[in-house]
Design a protein around this motif. Sequence first.
Motif: not given
Length: 810
Positions: A249-271
């Motif tokens: 299991q490799v983690n993206k440096p400095g990023e929570h494993p669920l960061q991409s999910v949260i970012n995607a959710l925030v982007m949809l809410l932003t739209v």
Amino acid sequence: MLKYRLLSPRWRKVLADLWGNKLRTLLVVLSISVGVFAVGMVYSSYLMFERDLDLSWKSAAPASASLYADPFDEELVDSIRSLRGVKEAEGRRNVDLRVRTAAGEWRQMYLTAIPDYSEQKVNIIKSQTGAWPPGDGDVLLERSSLAELGVAQGGSIQVETADGHKRNLKITGVVYDPSQLPSLFSGRSYGYINMDTLEKLDVERQLDQVNFVVEPWVLSGKETAPIEAVGRRAWSKLEQGNTTVFWLQVNKPGEHPLQSVINALVMLLTVLGVLSLLLGTFLLVNTVSAILTQQVRQIGIMKAIGARRDQILRMYLFLVGVYGVLALIVAAPLGALAASAVTGFMAQVFNFNSGGLELPPKVLLLEATAAIVVPVLAAIWPIWHNTGVTVREAVSDHGIGSVIGKSRLDKWIDKLLARINLLSRPVLLSLRNTFRRKWRLALTLLTLTVAGTVFMAVFSIRASLYSTLDDALDYFRYDVSVGFTQNYRATRIEHEILKIPGVRAAESWGFTSGRILRNERKESEDEASKNVFILAPPVSTKMIQPKIIEGRWLLAEDESALVVNTETLKDNPQLTVGSMAVIKIGNRKLRFTVVGIAKSTLTGPIVYAPYPWFTGAIQEAGGARSVQIVAQSTNPRDQIDLGRKIEEHLKKNNLRIQNVDITWEQKQRIRSQFDILIVFLLIMAVLLAFVGALGLMGTMGINVLERTREIGIMRAIGASSMAIAKVFIVEALCIGVLSWLLGVILALPIAALLSYQVGVMFLQSPLEFSFSFLGVGIWLVLSALLAVVASLLPARKAAKLSVREVLGYE
């Protein structure tokens, strides 16, 4: 009063417009406030997510990567720590067992044993309350698991080991593990024990996980490739110690494993937040245009006594600015409170610490821009256009004549309505009035149509998510899956399983994991793929139904054949039908020929090999590490009970169980994760619907004012209050139905686009698109209800007007 009189006439007029029509002021302020609130809430939530999630994640000194393997000794951890590029490495032992909840249900649980709690350097676990570290026979529960188990500190939990022994562990404390996925997402509870407690759980005092952190010079931004290279060398180190490695299991440096999910959710809410702001702006433009139309004579009088066009422009822009300031006062604190609530909810869902309420200056600046600058800029054109009227045109305006339709569309509508004999005159008048002010109608329709389109699209996203999940889980034709800690004879496993009442069929599989090499050279091991799971089912299996998109499935005569899924191809693009694949399993290298490619099914990278040949090749002929079971009952509760019976029976017969998974439970857990996204999208869709309702209410209120004399004429010829109210209610219904029709037309392509993007952002592949007719039906009902509710107040006001009042109206 004196201060009011000292104001110049133009500013007194602005105050009179604000205070004299309180309902209109309220509607405009609310319409702007909704957009400002949405933008402020989303941006503030994003900043708080970014701050709190980052602080929580970094406080754990998260591992760059983790390796999961069969049990091994501490010396192998030391060998990984000595690798070039590794800064720190620590080992742990995970025990997968069953735990009894306070409600009496049995669920899966991970107990993690850490050799030295006082010397943690990677994936640090923090004590929140109670004892530290755990004593012999004690357990510290991860905070996200408390609610799942329904227990509290000071109590105890009962667990069942792989050998079937029940043990009670005392809960002596609560801890926080920022590096752990919350129980809601994993479906498992988490606890932490010391190494001495392992013996009480029938587990050897060994490790099966290594977490390591790479040196800073290894990293290259957010790239994971350098970490993977170090991970492959660490994998080889473990294999040299005669240990089978299952997963890297490799983690993206400095990023929570669920960061991409949260970012995607925030982007949809932003739209959706920006859409709310735009719709509120459209409503403002509509209202300002209506105000100017209503005040044509006033503009003419101002010009007659010397007012310049630019002075009138500034006066009305100031009015818009006041609307914006009032909206900002309402929306800013509400947005901050909502952002705090959203962040607190997300902190529980994603298991991070929330920093609490905050209103950053940059958020306030954005809200001020959205509340004041955007509306003022949007209002310039309608104000400039409407203030261009001459004095003669203004003073001769009578209201009715100015809206008599003369276009081809108006004439066509008149002819069409003239042919309809079944409808009453008030209804015909409502239909005709709907198209009198086309610009106002267009803006109102735009607001309601966008709201309806988004609402229906959200339901289609929901349907597409569920359709994708159902399609993915249609791959699983079994109800219960049991994994074992070691290899057992397949005939023995199936013999024991078929003894259990409620079992209809059982099928044993070979199972292991390995790495796909570029070739058989020793050097290629450092360039191997991260890992793949190798399933070896009978070639005639009925327990799964892979979707072959290229090539074919396995045949009975196949020996070294291999079917790979599309997830495997992401890391191994060189694999094609007919190509050779070399897989390293432990110290063995097996050669395969790829005969087919199957669609991945939310299961990760998987390859399939024929059972007889593969189990012989890895020296486990006739053995199996898992069994898939079909239940006689299709009832979920019966399947859960069957899983429990199977586990108890196998443990009594000395079969060590790694895990028992119920397919129905997995489906429900994934669906609950999808529902979090759907709830947020629906909240924003409801906000848009609220803006649309405000817009319609404002339009109808303006129409009542504009048609005051017409109402008087209807009164004079004997129209009842109910008939007059009916004219405006039916008109609003017409607008609602029109917006619904336009929304249905737009919803199909918009929903398809959004479903595609949501799939790519959350699942890394497009969703199986499914248009929701349920959403279409719900929005039809809602649009009709919104139209009726939005028209009630204006209709009531129209019905109350007397003949005397309307004859004196100017």
